[in-house]
Write a protein that holds these residues in place. Structure first.
Motif, PDB file in Angstrom:
ATOM      1  N   ASN A   1       0.707  -1.237  -0.112  1.00 44.80           N
ATOM      2  CA  ASN A   1      -0.014   0.134  -0.036  1.00 44.80           C
ATOM      3  C   ASN A   1       0.793   1.181   0.085  1.00 44.80           C
ATOM      4  N   SER A   2       0.786   1.832  -1.064  1.00 48.83           N
ATOM      5  CA  SER A   2       1.798   2.935  -1.129  1.00 48.83           C
ATOM      6  C   SER A   2       1.023   4.455  -1.103  1.00 48.83           C
ATOM      7  N   LYS A   3      -0.196   4.505  -0.603  1.00 47.97           N
ATOM      8  CA  LYS A   3      -0.841   5.758  -0.458  1.00 47.97           C
ATOM      9  C   LYS A   3      -0.195   6.855   0.486  1.00 47.97           C
ATOM     10  N   ASP A   4       0.576   6.279   1.415  1.00 45.68           N
ATOM     11  CA  ASP A   4       1.166   7.128   2.334  1.00 45.68           C
ATOM     12  C   ASP A   4       2.721   8.107   1.711  1.00 45.68           C
ATOM     13  N   TYR A   5       2.976   7.304   0.573  1.00 42.77           N
ATOM     14  CA  TYR A   5       4.284   7.623  -0.143  1.00 42.77           C
ATOM     15  C   TYR A   5       4.377   8.080  -1.392  1.00 42.77           C
ATOM     16  N   VAL A   6       2.990   8.435  -1.905  1.00 41.51           N
ATOM     17  CA  VAL A   6       2.789   8.745  -3.222  1.00 41.51           C
ATOM     18  C   VAL A   6       3.548  10.030  -3.514  1.00 41.51           C
ATOM     19  N   SER A   7       3.673  11.173  -2.654  1.00 41.36           N
ATOM     20  CA  SER A   7       4.252  12.492  -3.126  1.00 41.36           C
ATOM     21  C   SER A   7       5.799  12.128  -2.949  1.00 41.36           C
ATOM     22  N   GLY A   8       6.237  11.251  -2.137  1.00 38.83           N
ATOM     23  CA  GLY A   8       7.583  11.050  -2.043  1.00 38.83           C
ATOM     24  C   GLY A   8       8.115  10.124  -3.422  1.00 38.83           C
ATOM     25  N   ILE A   9       7.246   9.320  -3.905  1.00 37.63           N
ATOM     26  CA  ILE A   9       7.378   8.777  -5.168  1.00 37.63           C
ATOM     27  C   ILE A   9       7.468   9.684  -6.267  1.00 37.63           C
ATOM     28  N   ILE A  10       6.427  10.575  -6.234  1.00 41.65           N
ATOM     29  CA  ILE A  10       6.470  11.513  -7.346  1.00 41.65           C
ATOM     30  C   ILE A  10       7.626  12.162  -7.484  1.00 41.65           C
ATOM     31  N   ASN A  11       8.064  12.922  -6.204  1.00 39.05           N
ATOM     32  CA  ASN A  11       9.368  13.641  -6.155  1.00 39.05           C
ATOM     33  C   ASN A  11      10.539  13.009  -6.510  1.00 39.05           C
ATOM     34  N   LEU A  12      10.567  11.687  -6.217  1.00 38.47           N
ATOM     35  CA  LEU A  12      11.820  10.831  -6.680  1.00 38.47           C
ATOM     36  C   LEU A  12      11.823  10.678  -8.165  1.00 38.47           C
ATOM     37  N   SER A  13      10.685  10.686  -8.631  1.00 31.49           N
ATOM     38  CA  SER A  13      10.462  10.457 -10.166  1.00 31.49           C
ATOM     39  C   SER A  13      10.968  11.702 -10.777  1.00 31.49           C
ATOM     40  N   LYS A  14      10.630  12.816 -10.397  1.00 30.24           N
ATOM     41  CA  LYS A  14      11.052  14.114 -10.992  1.00 30.24           C
ATOM     42  C   LYS A  14      12.360  14.392 -10.643  1.00 30.24           C
ATOM     43  N   LYS A  15      12.922  14.052  -9.635  1.00 29.72           N
ATOM     44  CA  LYS A  15      14.351  14.425  -9.376  1.00 29.72           C
ATOM     45  C   LYS A  15      15.426  13.671 -10.040  1.00 29.72           C
ATOM     46  N   TYR A  16      14.856  12.262 -10.174  1.00 30.78           N
ATOM     47  CA  TYR A  16      15.998  11.310 -10.861  1.00 30.78           C
ATOM     48  C   TYR A  16      15.600  11.243 -12.169  1.00 30.78           C
ATOM     49  N   ASP A  17      14.311  11.795 -12.664  1.00 38.01           N
ATOM     50  CA  ASP A  17      13.829  11.514 -14.006  1.00 38.01           C
ATOM     51  C   ASP A  17      13.653   9.925 -14.300  1.00 38.01           C
ATOM     52  N   LEU A  18      12.718   9.319 -13.314  1.00 38.12           N
ATOM     53  CA  LEU A  18      12.337   8.003 -13.410  1.00 38.12           C
ATOM     54  C   LEU A  18      10.900   7.880 -13.870  1.00 38.12           C
ATOM     55  N   LEU A  19      10.702   6.902 -14.610  1.00 36.78           N
ATOM     56  CA  LEU A  19       9.333   6.710 -15.291  1.00 36.78           C
ATOM     57  C   LEU A  19       8.441   5.864 -14.215  1.00 36.78           C
ATOM     58  N   MET A  20       7.264   6.312 -13.981  1.00 38.76           N
ATOM     59  CA  MET A  20       6.630   5.885 -12.846  1.00 38.76           C
ATOM     60  C   MET A  20       5.845   4.716 -13.484  1.00 38.76           C
ATOM     61  N   ILE A  21       5.742   3.373 -12.828  1.00 36.76           N
ATOM     62  CA  ILE A  21       5.012   2.344 -13.176  1.00 36.76           C
ATOM     63  C   ILE A  21       4.005   1.709 -12.225  1.00 36.76           C
ATOM     64  N   SER A  22       2.883   0.869 -12.614  1.00 46.30           N
ATOM     65  CA  SER A  22       2.164   0.125 -11.831  1.00 46.30           C
ATOM     66  C   SER A  22       2.242  -1.284 -12.012  1.00 46.30           C
ATOM     67  N   SER A  23       2.552  -2.126 -11.010  1.00 50.42           N
ATOM     68  CA  SER A  23       2.832  -3.483 -11.280  1.00 50.42           C
ATOM     69  C   SER A  23       2.084  -4.197 -10.152  1.00 50.42           C
ATOM     70  N   SER A  24       1.528  -5.642 -10.483  1.00 48.98           N
ATOM     71  CA  SER A  24       0.839  -6.444  -9.704  1.00 48.98           C
ATOM     72  C   SER A  24       1.767  -6.852  -8.424  1.00 48.98           C
ATOM     73  N   ASP A  25       3.127  -7.227  -8.745  1.00 53.29           N
ATOM     74  CA  ASP A  25       3.766  -8.033  -7.837  1.00 53.29           C
ATOM     75  C   ASP A  25       3.034  -9.193  -7.346  1.00 53.29           C
ATOM     76  N   SER A  26       2.471  -9.840  -8.215  1.00 49.75           N
ATOM     77  CA  SER A  26       1.912 -11.373  -8.085  1.00 49.75           C
ATOM     78  C   SER A  26       2.576 -12.299  -7.570  1.00 49.75           C
ATOM     79  N   HIS A  27       1.715 -12.930  -6.659  1.00 52.85           N
ATOM     80  CA  HIS A  27       2.532 -14.267  -6.337  1.00 52.85           C
ATOM     81  C   HIS A  27       1.645 -15.478  -6.441  1.00 52.85           C
TER      82      HIS A  27
END
Length: 172
Positions: free
Chosen positions: A136-162
């Motif tokens: 559950n990344s809901k508490d980290y969305v802004s941090g992820i977006i900030n890292l994405s912008k700062k380091y030019d990372l493309l954001m993806i969504s994945s299932s991490d299915s097991h």
């Protein structure tokens, strides 16, 4: 086009999905391409069996650093000894022409940002998961977006299915 870039089969210590179940799940969910990212081993699944069903199989691995963080390599075929350093893992992936993914960045005990401090190595990453079906990344969305912008990372969504029923729950 729907792509799931983080999934596991029975070849991972915590996976419960067979190759046939993975293919069936991709068909049911309309997945066009799937990355099999076993824990610390390169996928040995048959790309032909997936291709026969019009699904592209992306070979990958979810490496564990010597400190316990996870780093995914996509489009790779060569393994690396368990517990290599994060620098060795990133060099190994890039050396094969692969892409480097930061899965579940702040997940306790295995997220890259939860284990390692922010540093210049992040410039060598290509993608960061903003959504992960197993975390559950809901508490980290802004941090992820900030890292994405700062380091030019493309954001993806994945299932991490097991399990087969988890395939495609989060896709790019």
């Amino acid at each position: 086009m729907l792509i799931d870039l983080h999934s596991h089969t029975i070849s991972s210590h915590d996976g419960f999905t067979s190759e046939a179940q993975m293919i069936e799940a991709c068909i049911i969910r309309g997945i066009d391409a799937i990355a099999i990212t076993e824990h610390d081993k390169v996928s040995a699944l048959s790309s032909k069996k997936f291709a026969d069903k019009n699904i592209e199989l992306i070979p990958g691995c979810e490496f564990t650093t010597d400190a316990g963080a996870h780093i995914i390599g996509l489009f790779i075929s060569d393994p690396l000894p368990f517990g290599s350093s994060r620098h060795e893992i990133v060099r190994h992936i890039k050396g094969q022409g692969g892409f480097v993914v930061m899965p579940h960045p702040w997940k306790q005990n295995s997220g890259y940002m939860a284990v390692h401090e922010e540093d210049s190595l992040i410039y060598d990453f290509d993608f960061i998961e903003i959504l992960n079906g197993g975390w559950n990344s809901k508490d980290y969305v802004s941090g992820i977006i900030n890292l994405s912008k700062k380091y030019d990372l493309l954001m993806i969504s994945s299932s991490d299915s097991h399990r087969g029923c988890q395939v495609g729950l989060c896709v790019t």
